[in-house]
Scaffold this active site. Structure first.
Site, short mmCIF file in Angstrom:
data_model
loop_
_atom_site.label_atom_id
_atom_site.label_comp_id
_atom_site.label_asym_id
_atom_site.label_seq_id
_atom_site.Cartn_x
_atom_site.Cartn_y
_atom_site.Cartn_z
N GLY A 112 32.63 -94.36 -24.37
CA GLY A 112 32.68 -95.50 -25.00
C GLY A 112 32.73 -95.58 -26.56
O GLY A 112 33.76 -96.71 -26.85
N ARG A 115 23.45 -96.75 -20.72
CA ARG A 115 22.81 -95.31 -20.40
C ARG A 115 22.73 -95.39 -18.95
O ARG A 115 22.44 -96.30 -18.13
CB ARG A 115 21.42 -95.03 -21.29
N HIS A 167 31.35 -90.59 -20.56
CA HIS A 167 30.53 -91.12 -21.73
C HIS A 167 31.49 -91.23 -22.96
O HIS A 167 31.23 -90.51 -24.02
CB HIS A 167 29.56 -90.24 -21.90
N GLU A 176 24.00 -86.01 -17.44
CA GLU A 176 25.20 -85.76 -18.21
C GLU A 176 24.97 -84.41 -19.10
O GLU A 176 23.97 -84.30 -19.28
CB GLU A 176 25.31 -86.88 -19.35
#
Ligand code: DGY
Length: 319
Positions: free
Chosen positions: A288, A239, A286, A268
């Site tokens: 992942g 994060r 972001h 974000e």
């Protein structure tokens, strides 16, 4: 029997949406825009269950305005820092997440970021792409070797352990900090450090895998960056809140940190515009857990939790 009403806040995988439509009276946000506070509050009166992503914010203020109809928030994410868990608990709303199923995908991305940051992937790609590659020399784009280096992992949960497993394929020496030391079968020979500071002092590569909580906010600050060995590389797939971005830029600018690989940012979507000027930051938006099989698995896991809840069982991932 009337079917339970389920709101899916974002466009999840096709297989997930098909299964949801088969089993529930489902409304899907095909626009795929993040659910606003007003939408969440309105949905709490119309739906028995919500499957949100980390893009929807269940703050205490929002949850306090919920109707009594909503029974479960089955997150399509492992991280739940977007949910005020005590507030949801006070309202008697069950909350679940999707652990395990995204560990490998996230660990893969951490590996990509580590390699890409260490080996100048951003600058290298740009130089070739723009036709600026007009010379070569032995001193050209010399990076940091991953194989055999010392890797420090903060947070040796499922993703941290999956990353360690992949890093062993690169013969890395694994060190970790965790709130508690792991049993030997999970540590797999990794060296435990009882403090973040001790871990940082040996981490030629550092990868963050702990949740965002009030205790881990700005975990990586100027003081801690300076404890890393000169020329270290940091990767964050957890994060953005874990990293003080001003301190990160400062340590990169003075070249104490050689490079960073980031999939997560304080803000974000969007990220930090100041990072764009720095070739030694390898950035991804972001993603992942964004593989096809993992997205299906996350959606199914969220639905499994909703199914269990309405079958009167304890959902496997109840928090
Ligand atoms: C997670 O599952 O927490 C990922 O960050 C995607 O939301």
């Amino acid at each position: 029997m009337t079917r339970k009403r389920l709101w899916i806040t974002r466009r999840l995988s096709d297989a997930t949406l098909e299964r949801a439509a088969r089993d529930y009276d489902v409304v899907i946000n095909h626009e795929d825009t993040p659910g606003t506070a007003d939408e969440l509050i309105a949905a709490s009166a119309d739906f028995d269950a919500i499957i949100p992503c980390h893009s929807e914010h269940f703050s205490a203020d929002v949850v306090a305005q919920f109707s009594d109809r909503l029974r479960i928030v089955a997150n399509h994410s492992v991280g739940v820092d977007h949910c005020d868990l005590p507030a949801l608990k006070t309202r008697g709303i069950a909350v679940t997440n999707t652990p395990d199923v995204l560990s490998d995908a996230t660990a893969e991305l951490a590996m990509l970021l580590m390699l890409g940051a260490a080996r100048h992937a951003v600058a290298g790609d740009r130089i070739v792409r723009t036709g600026a590659w007009d010379s070569w020399s032995p001193a050209f784009m010399v990076g940091k070797q991953v194989t055999g280096a010392r890797l420090g992992i903060i947070g040796m949960g499922r993703v941290g352990r999956a990353f360690a497993a992949k890093a062993r394929g690169f013969d890395m020496e694994i060190h970790y900090y965790n709130r508690t030391e792991l049993p030997a079968d999970q540590a797999q020979g990794a060296t435990y450090h009882g403090s973040v500071e001790s871990l940082l002092s040996v981490a030629d590569f550092l990868s963050l895998h702990c949740p965002a909580t009030p205790e881990t906010t700005n975990l990586m600050n100027s003081e801690r960056f300076s404890l890393l060995p000169q020329g270290a590389v940091m990767v964050n797939t957890a994060r953005g809140a874990l990293v003080d971005e001003t301190a990160l830029l400062e340590t990169l600018t003075r070249k104490h940190l050689a490079a960073a690989g980031l999939d997560c940012f304080q803000v974000e979507p969007g990220g930090n515009p100041a990072f764009s000027e720095h070739d030694n930051i390898f950035m991804l938006p972001h993603i992942g857990s964004a593989t096809r099989s993992t997205r299906d698995a996350m959606g199914f896991r969220a639905l499994d939790n909703v199914d269990a809840f309405f079958a009167g069982k304890t959902p496997g991932d109840l928090l």
